[in-house]
Design an enzyme around this catalytic site. Structure first.
Site, PDB file in Angstrom:
ATOM      1  N   GLU A   1       0.865  -1.181   0.000  1.00 26.46           N
ATOM      2  CA  GLU A   1       0.000   0.000   0.000  1.00 26.46           C
ATOM      3  C   GLU A   1       0.898   1.226   0.000  1.00 26.46           C
ATOM      4  OE1 GLU A   1      -3.729  -1.977   2.463  1.00 26.46           O
ATOM      5  OE2 GLU A   1      -2.518  -0.423   3.421  1.00 26.46           O
TER       6      GLU A   1
ATOM      7  N   ARG B   1       1.193  22.259  10.675  1.00 33.02           N
ATOM      8  CA  ARG B   1       1.002  21.058   9.865  1.00 33.02           C
ATOM      9  C   ARG B   1      -0.033  20.179  10.555  1.00 33.02           C
ATOM     10  NH1 ARG B   1       2.530  21.915   4.741  1.00 33.02           N
ATOM     11  NH2 ARG B   1       4.724  22.481   4.530  1.00 33.02           N
TER      12      ARG B   1
ATOM     13  N   ALA C   1       8.971  25.282   0.558  1.00 34.60           N
ATOM     14  CA  ALA C   1       8.822  24.102  -0.292  1.00 34.60           C
ATOM     15  C   ALA C   1       7.427  24.083  -0.887  1.00 34.60           C
ATOM     16  CB  ALA C   1       9.063  22.825   0.527  1.00 34.60           C
TER      17      ALA C   1
ATOM     18  N   GLU D   1       5.633  32.030  -1.381  1.00 36.91           N
ATOM     19  CA  GLU D   1       5.622  31.838   0.065  1.00 36.91           C
ATOM     20  C   GLU D   1       6.378  32.911   0.834  1.00 36.91           C
ATOM     21  OE1 GLU D   1       6.799  27.898   1.179  1.00 36.91           O
ATOM     22  OE2 GLU D   1       5.036  26.983   0.221  1.00 36.91           O
TER      23      GLU D   1
ATOM     24  N   GLU E   1       6.738   9.986  -3.246  1.00 35.30           N
ATOM     25  CA  GLU E   1       7.202  11.377  -3.180  1.00 35.30           C
ATOM     26  C   GLU E   1       8.723  11.489  -3.321  1.00 35.30           C
ATOM     27  OE1 GLU E   1       6.931  15.349  -0.326  1.00 35.30           O
ATOM     28  OE2 GLU E   1       6.289  13.423   0.461  1.00 35.30           O
TER      29      GLU E   1
ATOM     30  N   GLU F   1      -4.743  30.338  -1.348  1.00 38.26           N
ATOM     31  CA  GLU F   1      -5.907  30.474  -0.485  1.00 38.26           C
ATOM     32  C   GLU F   1      -5.863  29.384   0.588  1.00 38.26           C
ATOM     33  OE1 GLU F   1     -10.776  30.369  -0.765  1.00 38.26           O
ATOM     34  OE2 GLU F   1      -9.580  30.624  -2.592  1.00 38.26           O
TER      35      GLU F   1
ATOM     36  N   GLU G   1      -3.601  29.191   2.922  1.00 36.98           N
ATOM     37  CA  GLU G   1      -2.218  28.944   3.343  1.00 36.98           C
ATOM     38  C   GLU G   1      -1.792  30.047   4.306  1.00 36.98           C
ATOM     39  OE1 GLU G   1       1.903  27.579   1.174  1.00 36.98           O
ATOM     40  OE2 GLU G   1       0.740  29.145   0.187  1.00 36.98           O
TER      41      GLU G   1
END
Length: 197
Positions: A39, A69, A81, A101, A124, A143, A145
């Site tokens: 998975e 986070r 990032a 950012e 990733e 939006e 963030e």
């Protein structure tokens, strides 16, 4: 000679497809012929930027962010990032994410390397870029963030990594790269920014 450790997909199914992540369950054949399941999350890839800023006294300062986070329920200190858009080149993404950012643009860029932050359950990858010759500008956050931009010295960054205040994997890798570049052990191939970026 190294043995063949490859696992071969023989089937699978999609478990979930959201706006950002895509979960899969594959049936795979192991090197010994046995079958099992894997998975994993399909991720579009990302970039991280280690931005160098010249302090008022000529010292090196790093541009960092504080961002909440949700999955870990913590405010995390990290380098800027962001994820790649479909078909987007990593350098273009790095330039876009730094500008959006932090508001900064950079005169010079250098690709440091590639990292796979969670190889056990995600596709990733993150390209690590350095940026210098920074010029301040206006941020354009997405939006929804919310993040705080601040600067710190390399010594502060290393102390936060050592003391466990920085736990973000990509930022820890960025600190490793920075430490080796600053010591002269590793080199970077700097290139001018694309004027159109």
């Amino acid at each position: 000679m190294a043995s063949d450790l490859r696992e071969t997909r023989v089937g699978g199914q999609e478990l979930f497809k959201g706006d950002f992540l895509h979960a899969m369950r594959d049936r795979v054949r192991l090197p010994d012929g046995q079958l099992t399941q894997r998975e994993y999350i399909v991720h579009p890839g990302a970039v991280m930027i280690v931005p160098w800023l010249q302090g008022p006294d000529g010292s090196l300062q790093l541009v960092l962010e504080r961002q909440y986070r949700y999955p870990v329920q913590q405010t995390i200190v990290e380098f800027p990032a962001g994820k790649l858009d479909p078909g987007e080149a990593p350098l273009v993404c790095a330039q876009r994410e730094l500008r959006e950012e932090t508001g900064y643009t950079a005169r010079e860029w250098a690709r440091a390397g590639l990292l796979h932050p969670v190889v056990s359950y995600s596709t990733e990858f993150i390209e690590v870029w350095f940026a210098r010759g920074l010029q301040a500008g206006e941020r354009r956050l997405d939006e929804g963030e919310f993040l705080e931009v601040f600067t710190a010295s390399p010594e502060q960054l290393y102390a936060w990594c050592r003391d466990g205040e920085i736990t973000d994997a990509k930022t820890l890798i960025g600190a490793l790269w920075l430490q080796n570049v600053a010591s002269g052990s590793w080199s970077l191939n700097w290139q001018p920014a694309d004027p159109a970026a």
